[in-house]
Design a protein around this motif. Structure first.
Motif, mmCIF file in Angstrom:
data_model
loop_
_atom_site.group_PDB
_atom_site.id
_atom_site.type_symbol
_atom_site.label_atom_id
_atom_site.label_comp_id
_atom_site.label_asym_id
_atom_site.label_seq_id
_atom_site.Cartn_x
_atom_site.Cartn_y
_atom_site.Cartn_z
ATOM 1 N N THR A 62 39.976 20.112 25.853
ATOM 2 C CA THR A 62 40.930 19.552 26.808
ATOM 3 C C THR A 62 41.973 20.594 27.188
ATOM 4 O O THR A 62 42.303 20.773 28.362
ATOM 5 N N LEU A 63 42.485 21.299 26.155
ATOM 6 C CA LEU A 63 43.473 22.350 26.412
ATOM 7 C C LEU A 63 42.905 23.417 27.340
ATOM 8 O O LEU A 63 43.561 23.838 28.310
ATOM 9 N N VAL A 64 41.653 23.801 27.085
ATOM 10 C CA VAL A 64 41.020 24.825 27.917
ATOM 11 C C VAL A 64 40.921 24.340 29.357
ATOM 12 O O VAL A 64 41.250 25.071 30.307
ATOM 13 N N ALA A 65 40.497 23.088 29.533
ATOM 14 C CA ALA A 65 40.324 22.557 30.885
ATOM 15 C C ALA A 65 41.662 22.547 31.619
ATOM 16 O O ALA A 65 41.743 22.929 32.794
ATOM 17 N N ILE A 66 42.729 22.136 30.926
ATOM 18 C CA ILE A 66 44.023 22.029 31.600
ATOM 19 C C ILE A 66 44.589 23.408 31.915
ATOM 20 O O ILE A 66 45.037 23.671 33.038
ATOM 21 N N VAL A 67 44.529 24.317 30.927
ATOM 22 C CA VAL A 67 45.030 25.674 31.186
ATOM 23 C C VAL A 67 44.227 26.314 32.307
ATOM 24 O O VAL A 67 44.793 26.941 33.215
ATOM 25 N N GLY A 68 42.906 26.128 32.266
ATOM 26 C CA GLY A 68 42.056 26.721 33.295
ATOM 27 C C GLY A 68 42.391 26.200 34.675
ATOM 28 O O GLY A 68 42.545 26.976 35.625
ATOM 29 N N SER A 69 42.557 24.882 34.804
ATOM 30 C CA SER A 69 42.800 24.354 36.147
ATOM 31 C C SER A 69 44.205 24.719 36.630
ATOM 32 O O SER A 69 44.391 25.030 37.809
ATOM 33 N N LEU A 70 45.174 24.754 35.705
ATOM 34 C CA LEU A 70 46.522 25.184 36.115
ATOM 35 C C LEU A 70 46.501 26.632 36.582
ATOM 36 O O LEU A 70 47.097 26.984 37.607
ATOM 37 N N THR A 71 45.802 27.461 35.819
ATOM 38 C CA THR A 71 45.716 28.870 36.211
ATOM 39 C C THR A 71 45.042 29.008 37.560
ATOM 40 O O THR A 71 45.508 29.760 38.431
ATOM 41 N N ALA A 72 43.929 28.284 37.740
ATOM 42 C CA ALA A 72 43.196 28.370 38.999
ATOM 43 C C ALA A 72 44.126 28.038 40.156
ATOM 44 O O ALA A 72 44.151 28.733 41.174
ATOM 45 N N PHE A 73 44.920 26.990 39.983
ATOM 46 C CA PHE A 73 45.780 26.553 41.072
ATOM 47 C C PHE A 73 46.940 27.520 41.298
ATOM 48 O O PHE A 73 47.165 27.997 42.414
ATOM 49 N N PHE A 74 47.673 27.842 40.234
ATOM 50 C CA PHE A 74 48.873 28.644 40.429
ATOM 51 C C PHE A 74 48.540 30.064 40.882
ATOM 52 O O PHE A 74 49.196 30.600 41.777
ATOM 53 N N ALA A 75 47.520 30.652 40.281
ATOM 54 C CA ALA A 75 47.145 32.001 40.723
ATOM 55 C C ALA A 75 46.673 31.962 42.173
ATOM 56 O O ALA A 75 46.967 32.867 42.950
ATOM 57 N N GLY A 76 45.971 30.874 42.529
ATOM 58 C CA GLY A 76 45.523 30.745 43.914
ATOM 59 C C GLY A 76 46.695 30.702 44.879
ATOM 60 O O GLY A 76 46.682 31.361 45.921
ATOM 61 N N THR A 77 47.743 29.957 44.516
ATOM 62 C CA THR A 77 48.889 29.875 45.429
ATOM 63 C C THR A 77 49.589 31.225 45.553
ATOM 64 O O THR A 77 50.033 31.591 46.637
ATOM 65 N N ILE A 78 49.663 31.979 44.443
ATOM 66 C CA ILE A 78 50.316 33.293 44.537
ATOM 67 C C ILE A 78 49.499 34.196 45.452
ATOM 68 O O ILE A 78 50.048 34.972 46.242
ATOM 69 N N GLY A 79 48.169 34.062 45.357
ATOM 70 C CA GLY A 79 47.299 34.888 46.195
ATOM 71 C C GLY A 79 47.493 34.657 47.682
ATOM 72 O O GLY A 79 47.174 35.518 48.492
ATOM 73 N N LEU A 80 48.042 33.492 48.046
ATOM 74 C CA LEU A 80 48.178 33.153 49.461
ATOM 75 C C LEU A 80 49.063 34.122 50.229
ATOM 76 O O LEU A 80 48.885 34.323 51.417
ATOM 77 N N VAL A 81 50.065 34.688 49.549
ATOM 78 C CA VAL A 81 51.093 35.424 50.292
ATOM 79 C C VAL A 81 51.155 36.912 49.971
ATOM 80 O O VAL A 81 51.990 37.615 50.506
ATOM 81 N N GLN A 82 50.299 37.391 49.056
ATOM 82 C CA GLN A 82 50.401 38.802 48.674
ATOM 83 C C GLN A 82 50.084 39.707 49.857
ATOM 84 O O GLN A 82 49.210 39.406 50.670
ATOM 85 N N ARG A 83 50.795 40.825 49.936
ATOM 86 C CA ARG A 83 50.572 41.776 51.027
ATOM 87 C C ARG A 83 49.534 42.825 50.663
ATOM 88 O O ARG A 83 48.868 43.371 51.517
ATOM 89 N N ASP A 84 49.476 43.148 49.366
ATOM 90 C CA ASP A 84 48.586 44.203 48.897
ATOM 91 C C ASP A 84 47.171 43.644 48.805
ATOM 92 O O ASP A 84 46.930 42.637 48.141
ATOM 93 N N ILE A 85 46.209 44.332 49.431
ATOM 94 C CA ILE A 85 44.845 43.812 49.495
ATOM 95 C C ILE A 85 44.263 43.631 48.091
ATOM 96 O O ILE A 85 43.575 42.648 47.800
#
Lengths: 671, 111
Positions: free
Chosen positions: A286-309
Motif C-alpha cells: 500500500t505504501l509503495v502504491a501511494i508513494v508511487g502515485s504521488l511521485t507520478a503526479f507531483f513530478a509530472g506537474t513539475i515537468g509541465l513548466v521546466q524550461r530545460d529540455i
C-alpha cells in the motif's frame, strides 16, 4: 574453444565480464590509445555482450530454461555464507537484454556525441563499468550480489554525473546523487539485515523456498519498508527523488542509459525480484502504491513548466518510475516490468534525441552553454533535424500513451489494475495516475512543439549552423524508435480479443509463487486470472478514458506550443501576476520549493553540526591535543632524556656499575 | 679445609680497586690495567671455590664443582690475554689518531 563458448554457463559469465574487460582496457591504456580504438573497444565489448545475451535468451530462457553458473564461495563466516553465482531467469534475462541492448545503442551513439571530448576514454571506461555493475545487479542470485551491483551503479552514476568535473555545479550534482543514494542504501541494508535475521539467507532461491509455507508476518512488512527506502533512493521516489533532476548535469547519453533506461529501474527490479516476500506485506505494498502515485503526479506537474529540455525529461522519468511503483504496489508485478521495458526504449530515445538537439546547437553556442538546452530558445528545428524530430515524435507518442504506441499498452495496464480494484486505494491511485497521465501528455507535446515547431527563438547563428548529427547518432535513434513504437505489442490487452501475451507468459514463472499465495489468501492484490465479459468491458472503458485524455491533451499542448502566438500568449499569461496561472506556475517552476525546504531542514543543520564538530573534534581534539600534543610530549621528554647521552665512556660505565649493584641488591633481597 | 671468607674479601677488595680504576683513571693504558685487576679478582673467587669444593671430600658432585672452577679460571686468563691484545691495539690506534690517550676527550659516540 568454440565448444566452450557455446556452453550457456560460459556465455552467462561473458555477458558481465566483457564490459568489465572493456573497462579495464580503457581504464588502464585508454589515455595512450587513439580515440577510435578506445571507442571501438567499448562498443565491441558491449555489443558482444549483447550478442551472447541474445543467444542465451533465445536458446535457453525463452524456452523456459533458467541458466545459472556453478557457484563459488565468495564469503563464508560462521552462519553467513554467500556464493558468487549468476542466474538468468526470465526476469533477470529480460533485464539483461535491455541493459546490454539499450547499452549497446547508447555506446554507439556516444561515439558521435562525445567525439570532441578530451576525456573520451574515461567516458567509455565508466560507461563499460556501469554496464558491468548493472549486469551484476541484475544477474546476481542473492541480495548481496544485487547490493554489489547496486553500489557499483551508484558509483558509476556519481562518476558520470560529475564527468565534466571542472564545472562546480556538475560535481555538486554528483555528490548530491551519491549522498541521497547513501540515505536510501542505509534503508536497503537494514532491510537486508532484517531478512537475514529472519531467514538466515539472502539467496533468492532459498528465500523463496523458505517462504513457500509462510504466512505474512510483521517483520516482513518492516523489511519491505526498509527495502523500499532503498528503492526510493535508487529509483528517485518521494522523498528521495531530488537527485535525479540534478543528475542531468552529466553527458546526455549517460542520462539516457543510467538515469532513464536502466539504473533507476533497479528499485523496481528489486521489488519484482522479491515479489514472494512483498505479497506477504500488504501494508508495505500500500505504501509503495501511494508513494508511487504521488511521485507520478507531483513530478509530472513539475515537468509541465521546466524550461530545460533535459529537466523536462528528468521529471518525466521520475513520474514514469512512479507509475512502475504504482503497479508494484497494486500487486501487478509483471505490468510494472512491462512498463519498465517500454519506458527503457521511449525514454532512452527521447534523451538521445534531446542530446542530438543539444549537440547540433553546441557547435555554435559552445559546450555547456545553458541556452543549448533551453526550450524557449529553440523552435522550428524540424527543418534542420528531420530525423531527430521524427524519432522524437515517436518517443513522445510512446511517453504520452497515444494509442497503439508502446507506452499506451503498458501505462494502460497499470491504470487498469487500479481501475478494477474498487476500493479506496484503487481510487486514489487511479485518480493520481490519470492526473499524472494528463501531465505526461502535456509536457511531451509541449517539448515537441517548443523544440521542433514554431519559429526559432534563440541566437540566429546557432540555427543557421544546426546540422543533423552524425550517422553513429542517427542509427540508435532509428532502432529505438522502432522499439518505442513496437515494444507494446508483446502484451496485447485481453479486450482486443487477440490472445498474444508473450511478455506475460515469459515472466509468469517468476511471479507464480507470489500469485499462488495471493490467490489462496483471496487477497485484493491478486491479479485476475480469467477475463470475464465484465472485466473486458471495464478495460474498454479504461482504455477509452486514457486514450481520449492522451490524445486530447497532446493535441491541446501541441496546438499551443507549436505556434509562435500560442507560446507568446502562454508566456504572457504566466507572467501576469493577476492571472490564475501565475502562482501555480511560480510554485511549479521552483519545484514546490522542495530543494529549498530540504536545504533548510536537513542540509543547513547538518552543515552547522559539522562545523561545530569540525572545530571541537577535528581542530581541538585531534589536531591540537592528539597530533600536536603527542609530538610535543615526545619533544619535551626527549629534551630531558638527551642529557643522558654524553658520549663519555666512563659515564656509561658508571651507570652500568650502579645498575649492577642495584640488580645485585635486588637479587640478594629476593633471596 | 680452607676458610673462603678472607680470600673472598680480598677478591672483593681487588674488584672494587679495579672498578675505581676503570671509572676514575683517564689514561687508557691504566684503565686496561684496572680491568685486569677486576678480571683477576674474579679469577681468585673461582679458584677459591674450586679449592673449597675439593676440600669437602671427593664424591662425583664436588669433583665436578672443583674442576669447573679450575677450567673457568684458565678460560678467563686466555680471554684476558686476547682482550689485552685487542685492547692495546685499539689504544695504539686511538693514540695515533688523536695523539693522546685521554678517554674523556673521546666523545664522538655522542654524535
Amino acid at each position: 574453444m568454440g565448444e566452450l563458448l557455446t556452453k550457456p554457463e560460459v556465455m552467462l559469465w561473458l555477458v558481465p565480464l566483457l564490459p568489465l574487460l572493456g573497462f579495464l582496457v580503457n581504464g588502464f591504456f585508454g589515455k595512450r590509445m587513439p580515440l577510435s580504438t578506445s571507442g571501438a573497444v567499448a562498443c565491441i565489448s558491449i555489443v558482444m555482450s549483447f550478442g551472447f545475451a541474445v543467444i542465451l535468451f533465445t536458446t535457453q530462457i525463452a524456452r523456459g530454461q533458467d541458466v545459472a553458473t556453478a557457484p563459488w564461495v565468495w564469503m563464508s563466516t560462521g552462519g553467513f555464507n554467500v556464493d558468487f553465482r549468476l542466474l538468468a531467469d526470465p526476469l533477470s534475462g529480460l533485464l539483461m537484454l535491455v541493459v546490454t541492448g539499450v547499452g549497446s545503442l547508447i555506446h554507439i551513439y556516444s561515439v558521435g556525441y562525445m567525439g570532441h571530448d578530451k576525456a573520451y576514454w574515461r567516458f567509455f571506461s565508466y560507461l563499460n563499468l556501469f554496464c558491468f555493475a548493472m549486469l551484476m545487479l541484475v544477474l546476481g542470485d542473492s541480495l548481496v550480489l544485487l547490493f554489489l551491483g547496486w553500489e557499483g551503479v551508484g558509483l558509476c552514476s556519481y562518476l558520470l554525473i560529475g564527468f565534466w568535473y571542472t564545472h562546480l555545479p556538475n560535481s555538486n550534482a554528483g555528490i548530491k546523487a551519491f549522498v541521497v543514494n547513501r540515505i536510501g542504501d542505509f534503508g536497503f541494508m537494514l532491510g537486508m539485515f532484517l531478512i537475514f535475521w529472519h531467514f538466515h539467507t539472502l539467496n533468492y532461491g532459498e528465500l523463496a523456498a523458505s517462504m513457500r509455507d509462510a504466512g505474512s508476518a510483521p517483520i516482513l512488512t518492516w523489511a519491505c519498508v526498509c527495502l523500499f527506502i532503498g528503492a526510493c533512493g535508487k529509483s528517485a521516489q518521494i522523498p528521495l527523488y531530488v537527485w535525479l533532476p540534478d543528475a542531468m548535469a552529466g553527458p546526455t547519453p549517460v542520462s539516457a542509459l543510467i538515469h532513464a533506461a536502466t539504473m533507476v529501474t533497479a528499485g523496481i527490479y528489486m521489488i519484482a525480484r522479491l515479489n514472494f516476500i512483498w505479497v506477504r506485506a500488504e501494508d508495505a505494498l500500500t505504501l509503495v502504491a501511494i508513494v508511487g502515485s504521488l511521485t507520478a503526479f507531483f513530478a509530472g506537474t513539475i515537468g509541465l513548466v521546466q524550461r530545460d529540455i533535459k529537466k523536462v525529461l528528468a521529471y518525466s522519468t521520475v513520474s514514469q518510475l512512479g507509475f512502475m511503483f504504482m503497479a508494484l504496489g497494486l500487486g501487478a508485478f509483471p505490468v510494472a516490468v512491462f512498463h519498465l521495458f517500454t519506458h527503457a526504449f521511449f525514454k532512452a530515445l527521447l534523451f538521445l534525441g534531446s542530446g542530438s538537439v543539444i549537440h547540433s546547437l553546441e557547435h555554435t553556442l559552445g559546450h555547456g552553454n545553458p541556452d543549448s538546452q533551453d526550450l524557449f530558445k529553440m523552435g522550428g528545428l524540424k527543418h534542420k533535424l528531420p530525423l531527430t524530430c521524427a524519432t522524437m515524435i515517436v518517443g513522445a507518442c510512446g511517453l504520452a500513451g497515444i494509442p497503439l504506441f508502446s507506452g499506451f499498452f503498458s501505462k494502460d495496464a497499470i491504470l487498469f489494475a487500479a481501475f478494477e480494484r474498487h476500493d479506496a486505494l484503487g481510487m486514489i491511485v487511479y485518480s493520481l495516475g490519470l492526473a499524472a497521465a494528463v501531465c505526461t501528455a502535456f509536457y511531451s507535446f509541449r517539448l515537441i512543439g517548443l523544440c521542433f515547431f514554431g519559429k526559432w527563438r534563440g541566437l540566429e547563428a546557432a540555427y543557421a549552423h544546426a546540422d543533423e548529427s552524425p550517422r553513429s547518432m542517427g542509427l540508435p535513434l532509428l532502432v529505438l524508435a522502432v522499439f518505442a513504437f513496437g515494444a507494446g505489442y508483446l502484451w496485447i490487452p485481453a479486450a482486443f480479443g487477440v490472445h498474444f501475451t508473450p511478455f506475460a507468459d515469459l515472466l509468469s514463472p517468476v511471479f507464480a509463487q507470489g500469485q499462488a499465495y495471493l490467490q489462496a489468501a483471496q487477497s485484493r492484490w491478486a491479479m485476475p486470472v480469467e477475463h470475464t465479459a465484465e472485466s473486458i468491458g471495464k478495460e474498454w472503458v479504461n482504455m477509452l478514458i486514457s486514450s481520449v485524455v492522451a490524445i486530447g491533451v497532446s493535441i491541446f499542448a501541441f496546438s499551443i506550443y507549436s505556434k509562435p502566438a500560442g507560446v507568446e500568449r502562454m508566456a504572457k499569461l504566466v507572467a501576469d501576476p493577476k492571472s490564475a496561472l501565475a502562482v501555480p506556475y511560480r510554485v511549479l517552476l521552483n519545484k514546490f520549493y522542495v530543494d529549498e525546504i530540504y536545504t533548510l531542514v536537513f542540509v543547513r543543520p547538518l552543515q552547522l553540526l559539522s562545523d561545530v564538530l569540525f572545530v571541537i573534534v577535528d581542530v581541538i581534539l585531534i589536531d591540537l591535543v592528539m597530533v600536536n600534543g603527542s609530538g610535543l610530549l615526545v619533544e619535551v621528554s626527549s629534551k630531558v632524556a638527551r642529557r643522558v647521552q654524553t658520549g663519555n665512556v666512563r659515564h656509561y660505565l658508571f651507570a652500568f656499575a650502579i645498575g649492577m649493584v642495584v640488580l645485585l641488591a635486588l637479587f640478594l633481597a629476593v633471596l | 679445609m680452607l676458610d673462603p671468607q678472607p680470600v673472598l674479601l680480598l677478591a672483593a677488595a681487588l674488584f672494587c680497586i679495579g672498578l675505581y680504576g676503570v671509572l676514575c683513571r683517564t689514561n687508557l693504558v691504566l684503565i686496561l690495567m684496572a680491568l685486569e685487576l677486576m678480571l683477576n679478582a674474579a679469577n681468585i673467587t673461582l679458584v677459591t671455590f674450586s679449592r673449597y669444593w675439593a676440600g669437602r671430600g671427593l664424591n662425583a658432585e664436588n669433583f665436578t664443582h672443583a674442576h669447573t672452577g679450575q677450567f673457568f679460571t684458565l678460560m678467563v686468563m686466555a680471554v684476558a690475554a686476547a682482550e689485552v691484545g685487542v685492547g692495546l691495539a685499539i689504544i695504539v690506534a686511538v693514540f695515533r689518531r688523536r695523539h693522546a690517550s685521554e678517554v674523556g676527550a673521546a666523545t664522538e659516540l655522542k654524535n
